[in-house]
Design a protein around this motif. Sequence first.
Motif, PDB file in Angstrom:
ATOM      1  N   LYS A  11       0.842  -1.206   0.000  1.00  0.00           N
ATOM      2  CA  LYS A  11       0.000   0.000   0.000  1.00  0.00           C
ATOM      3  C   LYS A  11       0.875   1.252   0.000  1.00  0.00           C
ATOM      4  O   LYS A  11       2.085   1.179   0.230  1.00  0.00           O
ATOM      5  CB  LYS A  11      -0.901   0.002   1.232  1.00  0.00           C
ATOM      6  CG  LYS A  11      -1.869  -1.173   1.259  1.00  0.00           C
ATOM      7  CD  LYS A  11      -2.763  -1.108   2.487  1.00  0.00           C
ATOM      8  CE  LYS A  11      -3.598  -2.383   2.613  1.00  0.00           C
ATOM      9  NZ  LYS A  11      -4.156  -2.550   3.959  1.00  0.00           N
ATOM     10  N   HIS A  12       0.242   2.400  -0.207  1.00  0.00           N
ATOM     11  CA  HIS A  12       0.986   3.657  -0.167  1.00  0.00           C
ATOM     12  C   HIS A  12       1.436   3.960   1.274  1.00  0.00           C
ATOM     13  O   HIS A  12       2.573   4.391   1.489  1.00  0.00           O
ATOM     14  CB  HIS A  12       0.126   4.799  -0.713  1.00  0.00           C
ATOM     15  CG  HIS A  12       0.899   6.068  -0.890  1.00  0.00           C
ATOM     16  ND1 HIS A  12       1.962   6.165  -1.768  1.00  0.00           N
ATOM     17  CD2 HIS A  12       0.802   7.282  -0.304  1.00  0.00           C
ATOM     18  CE1 HIS A  12       2.475   7.381  -1.714  1.00  0.00           C
ATOM     19  NE2 HIS A  12       1.797   8.068  -0.827  1.00  0.00           N
ATOM     20  N   ASN A  13       0.520   3.745   2.216  1.00  0.00           N
ATOM     21  CA  ASN A  13       0.816   3.947   3.644  1.00  0.00           C
ATOM     22  C   ASN A  13       0.398   2.714   4.407  1.00  0.00           C
ATOM     23  O   ASN A  13      -0.791   2.361   4.392  1.00  0.00           O
ATOM     24  CB  ASN A  13      -0.002   5.125   4.196  1.00  0.00           C
ATOM     25  CG  ASN A  13       0.569   6.446   3.785  1.00  0.00           C
ATOM     26  OD1 ASN A  13       1.584   6.885   4.295  1.00  0.00           O
ATOM     27  ND2 ASN A  13      -0.072   7.076   2.817  1.00  0.00           N
ATOM     28  N   GLU A  66      -1.334  10.434   7.977  1.00  0.00           N
ATOM     29  CA  GLU A  66      -1.835  11.086   6.754  1.00  0.00           C
ATOM     30  C   GLU A  66      -2.531  12.408   7.076  1.00  0.00           C
ATOM     31  O   GLU A  66      -2.328  13.415   6.403  1.00  0.00           O
ATOM     32  CB  GLU A  66      -2.886  10.192   6.061  1.00  0.00           C
ATOM     33  CG  GLU A  66      -2.388   9.204   5.046  1.00  0.00           C
ATOM     34  CD  GLU A  66      -1.722   9.853   3.875  1.00  0.00           C
ATOM     35  OE1 GLU A  66      -0.507  10.076   3.995  1.00  0.00           O
ATOM     36  OE2 GLU A  66      -2.381  10.120   2.851  1.00  0.00           O
ATOM     37  N   ASN A  81       7.044  13.913  -2.751  1.00  0.00           N
ATOM     38  CA  ASN A  81       6.710  13.015  -1.629  1.00  0.00           C
ATOM     39  C   ASN A  81       7.267  13.535  -0.296  1.00  0.00           C
ATOM     40  O   ASN A  81       7.628  12.747   0.584  1.00  0.00           O
ATOM     41  CB  ASN A  81       7.206  11.595  -1.907  1.00  0.00           C
ATOM     42  CG  ASN A  81       8.724  11.544  -2.101  1.00  0.00           C
ATOM     43  OD1 ASN A  81       9.378  12.590  -2.205  1.00  0.00           O
ATOM     44  ND2 ASN A  81       9.275  10.348  -2.130  1.00  0.00           N
ATOM     45  N   GLU A 116       5.648   1.893   6.001  1.00  0.00           N
ATOM     46  CA  GLU A 116       5.755   2.346   4.612  1.00  0.00           C
ATOM     47  C   GLU A 116       4.974   3.647   4.462  1.00  0.00           C
ATOM     48  O   GLU A 116       3.797   3.717   4.829  1.00  0.00           O
ATOM     49  CB  GLU A 116       5.177   1.275   3.677  1.00  0.00           C
ATOM     50  CG  GLU A 116       5.084   1.691   2.220  1.00  0.00           C
ATOM     51  CD  GLU A 116       6.441   1.982   1.594  1.00  0.00           C
ATOM     52  OE1 GLU A 116       6.802   3.177   1.524  1.00  0.00           O
ATOM     53  OE2 GLU A 116       7.136   1.025   1.186  1.00  0.00           O
ATOM     54  N   ASP A 118       5.527   5.617   1.386  1.00  0.00           N
ATOM     55  CA  ASP A 118       5.536   5.996  -0.030  1.00  0.00           C
ATOM     56  C   ASP A 118       5.606   4.741  -0.898  1.00  0.00           C
ATOM     57  O   ASP A 118       6.448   4.619  -1.784  1.00  0.00           O
ATOM     58  CB  ASP A 118       6.720   6.938  -0.318  1.00  0.00           C
ATOM     59  CG  ASP A 118       6.618   7.606  -1.676  1.00  0.00           C
ATOM     60  OD1 ASP A 118       5.490   7.749  -2.190  1.00  0.00           O
ATOM     61  OD2 ASP A 118       7.668   7.980  -2.227  1.00  0.00           O
TER      62      ASP A 118
END
Lengths: 132, 132, 132
Positions: A11-13, A66, A81, A116, A118
Amino acid sequence: MLKEKTIRTSKHNELIDITSDIRLMIRESDIDEGVCHIFVPHTTAAVTINEKADPAVARDIANDLERLVPDSPAFTHAEGNSDAHVKTTLTGTSEFLIISGGEPVLGIWQAVFFCEFDGPRTRRYVARISGS
Amino acid sequence: MLKEKTIRTSKHNELIDITSDIRLMIRESDIDEGVCHIFVPHTTAAVTINEKADPAVARDIANDLERLVPDSPAFTHAEGNSDAHVKTTLTGTSEFLIISGGEPVLGIWQAVFFCEFDGPRTRRYVARISGS
Amino acid sequence: MLKEKTIRTSKHNELIDITSDIRLMIRESDIDEGVCHIFVPHTTAAVTINEKADPAVARDIANDLERLVPDSPAFTHAEGNSDAHVKTTLTGTSEFLIISGGEPVLGIWQAVFFCEFDGPRTRRYVARISGS
């Protein structure tokens, strides 16, 4: 003893529980009393220790980071980013664990999470286990 | 040498100066040159190093973390204390102190603070003191 | 081996790359395998590890910490710099580096940054390099 482990994020985050891999590294080191230094050699990923019992906690942490650090037009870094870089500094790229009786000293609810910020990407982390 | 200490917190959010207990642990270890690893085995409590001279600083930090991470309907963790978990990740559950001449290397204004984010509770922390 | 370094900051908020000084300290120690503990003995300055390739990243981090923790009338600390104390707790006053083959284990984009949150001032940091 220096160990390295590759991890694939999806995933992105996200926060990924890596405690069982760290426990295995400590057992393989045959060190009963010492310290395990964990280091993430990335600038948009980190490591933290928090609750594993309810997986909602790791999601709440990722989502709230986020909220705290959204992408912003004020950022000047060309890759776009910078939010991930700020989250990395807030969380930190390292943790240590005290080793006692061949096991990491962790609270009953605690787990070590790779963070994570990014992804998805292929990442890695390094652990050094030393006795005293 | 591994030491453990129990601490009773009295507020929902507070920073408690534990420097004198840490200094005592270091003296009892008889280690002159080394490192003291401090670890909090909880997921809604942490440890930080900041100013002791004016007690207003510790209160300002506790209150500003409240402002930064308020409770939110977006949180999904059933226990309802995800704000405390986020604060724990932002602050960190460990600190190390360098030991030199039998004393921790600390700036003149610095103290070690146990950070309660979901109290009042009975808590504990662990310290490992090792020479080189 | 304990080393100390003085650093002069030039802005109110800034991140300064200190990696080359840390590398030099590690080389001077003649320790091939071990850990370098870096400690900032101040309460309004910190240390973090993040990207060096694009200097915009360090500026974005310093500016975004300003956004996250602005000065506020809610602060009660008489010196009026509680925002800098909060930033210090969020960032942390210490970092460790794993040493392997006589060099710190760092990702290709990573650098160690001294973080000034209440400058300009003359500051210092301490590094302890130990083998295993």
